[in-house]
Design an enzyme around this catalytic site. Sequence first.
Site, short mmCIF file in Angstrom:
data_model
loop_
_atom_site.label_atom_id
_atom_site.label_comp_id
_atom_site.label_asym_id
_atom_site.label_seq_id
_atom_site.Cartn_x
_atom_site.Cartn_y
_atom_site.Cartn_z
N ASP A 65 0.79 -1.25 0.00
CA ASP A 65 0.00 0.00 0.00
C ASP A 65 0.81 1.29 0.00
O ASP A 65 0.38 2.30 0.58
CB ASP A 65 -0.95 0.02 1.21
N LYS A 124 -5.99 -5.43 -3.74
CA LYS A 124 -6.77 -5.98 -2.62
C LYS A 124 -7.89 -5.01 -2.25
O LYS A 124 -7.76 -3.81 -2.42
CB LYS A 124 -5.88 -6.26 -1.41
N CYS A 169 -2.72 -3.00 7.56
CA CYS A 169 -2.58 -3.84 6.37
C CYS A 169 -1.31 -4.68 6.37
O CYS A 169 -1.32 -5.83 5.92
CB CYS A 169 -2.63 -2.96 5.12
#
Length: 213
Positions: free
Chosen positions: A28, A114, A147
């Site tokens: 991310d 995702k 995450c």
Amino acid sequence: MSLDVFSAHLEQQDIRLDGKRSALIVIDMINEFCKPGGKMVLPGYESLVGPQLSLVEAARAAGAPVIWVHDAHRPGMRHEREWAKRTPHGLENTWATEIIEDLGARPDDIHVTKRRYSAFFQTDLDLTLKDMQLDQLVICGVVTNICVRSTVHDAFFNGYEVVVPADACAATGPREQESSLYDIATHFGIVSDTQSVVAAFSKGATLTNMIAA
């Protein structure tokens, strides 16, 4: 860092990285979470760029694939689960979900999208890793306590050896960073640093859990 009584029942297992068995997974590092104009910017992302670039270079030199994970969400969902807890963010196919330019992600790297915190949850990441016969994962990115941690948990549950370079990850705050790394080190993998992981990629050095130091 001293161990609590429960976590002290730690079976210390070192890892020797093998480029033919390993992958670098960057979680991310997208514009939405890092760059001005993003909806949920984590302050201080700049400190991660140097360590992550070193990891990318070392992984590529060792023949290990670099896997970029993008948090991306479809508009028009009746119940987008992440948005039930977080500000709507990361609309797919927009600037927001692109990896920041600082890191030099390549089109021929592996890119995984995702829609939940974990990069394994209902994505093809596990299948991709198994098809490539990879079972050692170096995981970094943002944010450590959400995450990154969720991905580490699922990697462990799926049987992978996990290494987390602490200086290549950032949490929502110092307390969350320390707590998450402590739990990862005592229950899910090895917590190390970028310099040690680079040496492990390039020289076959053994990685030892920093929690034992």
